[in-house]
Scaffold this active site. Structure first.
Site, short mmCIF file in Angstrom:
data_model
loop_
_atom_site.label_atom_id
_atom_site.label_comp_id
_atom_site.label_asym_id
_atom_site.label_seq_id
_atom_site.Cartn_x
_atom_site.Cartn_y
_atom_site.Cartn_z
N GLY A 16 0.81 -1.21 0.00
CA GLY A 16 0.00 0.00 0.00
C GLY A 16 0.84 1.25 0.00
O GLY A 16 0.40 2.33 -0.45
N LYS A 134 -0.25 -7.17 15.42
CA LYS A 134 -0.17 -6.22 14.30
C LYS A 134 -0.71 -4.86 14.73
O LYS A 134 -1.92 -4.68 14.87
CB LYS A 134 -0.97 -6.76 13.13
CG LYS A 134 -0.90 -5.92 11.87
CD LYS A 134 0.43 -6.08 11.17
CE LYS A 134 0.42 -5.38 9.82
NZ LYS A 134 1.71 -5.50 9.14
N LYS A 281 7.69 -12.08 2.86
CA LYS A 281 7.81 -12.15 1.40
C LYS A 281 8.50 -13.45 0.98
O LYS A 281 8.06 -14.13 0.05
CB LYS A 281 8.56 -10.93 0.87
CG LYS A 281 7.89 -9.61 1.25
CD LYS A 281 8.64 -8.42 0.75
CE LYS A 281 8.11 -7.13 1.37
NZ LYS A 281 6.65 -7.01 1.31
#
Length: 333
Positions: A16, A134, A281
């Site tokens: 984002g 988070k 990732k």
């Protein structure tokens, strides 16, 4: 259509922050300009004959949405997090699709674009719900934080002297609802935007109903799951750095050109890829490759054109020999 007749599929995941960059105010004009730049290298994939599936993050955007919630809380009821995820998924898809359509028209490419509001199922028993970690949304003073914890049962933490902040679960995605629609659009030749922000997190109740949950899903894991579900030929993860590094920020730091999946797993176990940055990732890449994928490219937006020509970025491949990759098994720049 047989497997050999279908167009190869490329799945591209980007954060984002590619649309709302650090230091920017968050104006729509800023995000439109950033989207115009972000879609340029992925249109190259369409010109090369790939069917394109784009998955975007929404970290800065959903954080801003929650700030709007808090500022307007005395006037309208705040929306739950799954609704904030849905809201940003829709607005970002609009911005990205508009930019993508404009570039396709400029290059005279007759490709249609479809954006899919995407729900992603998670397991309510995922460990993330027991220990949410988070951080998301605005900072609060201690008084307001205590009120929110009591009234809404939020989990909150004090963040390095900057105030209190909500923390939520980041569960692993286990199913993309309606994935057949995405497959059909790709098979029809459309470029597709789906899984935005990692998807709208939902669970299935004991009675079989779909219910929204307070969580955020890592967009790289959702992109990996989508890449597997649509049998992608190529999975690209765009990030802030040009390539993966081993011994990052140490005197022995070196950039990786090619890793096999086994090597990536070994480095991951050794702690080479931190959980808050490159770790998810690389793990997403491994999951794709372990479930039938062949190749993952991890690089920056600016180096993607070079990476597609083998001149930059980092590749993680399912397997290979030294001869396949031009020398030793692990290649460094």
């Amino acid at each position: 259509m047989t497997e050999s007749e279908r167009r190869p599929v490329a799945v591209v995941a980007f954060g984002g922050n590619a649309i709302l960059r650090q230091g920017e105010r968050g104006l729509i004009d800023e995000q439109v300009r950033n989207a115009d730049r972000a879609v340029l290298p992925v249109v190259d994939l369409i010109e090369q004959g790939y069917a394109l599936l784009m998955v975007h993050g929404n970290g800065p955007q959903v954080g801003n949405e929650m700030i709007r919630n808090e500022e307007a809380s005395t006037k309208i009821p705040p929306a739950p997090l799954d609704v904030c995820d849905a809201s940003t998924q829709g607005t970002m898809a609009y911005v990205i699709e508009k930019s993508l359509r404009n570039v396709l028209a400029q290059r005279q490419l007759a490709v249609n674009v479809g954006s899919v509001v995407t729900m992603v199922r998670v397991d309510p028993k995922d460990p993330g719900f027991t220990h949410p970690t988070k951080p998301i949304g605005p900072f609060f003073n201690a008084y307001r934080a205590q009120h929110l914890m009591e009234e809404h049962k939020w989990t909150m933490i004090e963040d390095a002297g900057r105030g209190w902040r909500k923390v939520v679960a980041s569960p692993h995605p286990i199913e993309v609802l309606g994935v057949q629609s995405i497959r059909d659009l790709l098979a029809a030749g459309h470029a597709v935007i789906a899984g935005g922000g990692g998807g709208i997190p939902v669970a299935v109740s004991p009675g079989g109903s779909i219910v929204g949950v307070e969580a955020v899903i890592d967009k790289d894991f959702t992109a990996s799951l989508l890449a597997r579900e649509v049998r992608a030929h190529l999975f690209i993860i765009l990030t802030a750095v040009d390539e993966i590094f081993i011994d990052f920020q140490k005197p022995t730091q070196r950039a990786v050109k090619v890793l096999t999946c086994d090597e990536a797993e070994r480095y991951h176990r050794e702690g080479q890829f931190p959980a808050g940055s490159m770790g998810p990732k690389v793990q997403a890449a491994i999951e794709f490759l372990r479930h039938g994928g062949r190749e993952v490219i991890i690089t920056s937006e600016r180096r993607l054109p070079d990476a597609l020509r083998g001149l930059g970025g980092s590749r993680i491949v399912h397997s290979g020999t030294a001869e396949d990759w031009g020398g030793q098994q692990v290649l460094f720049w």
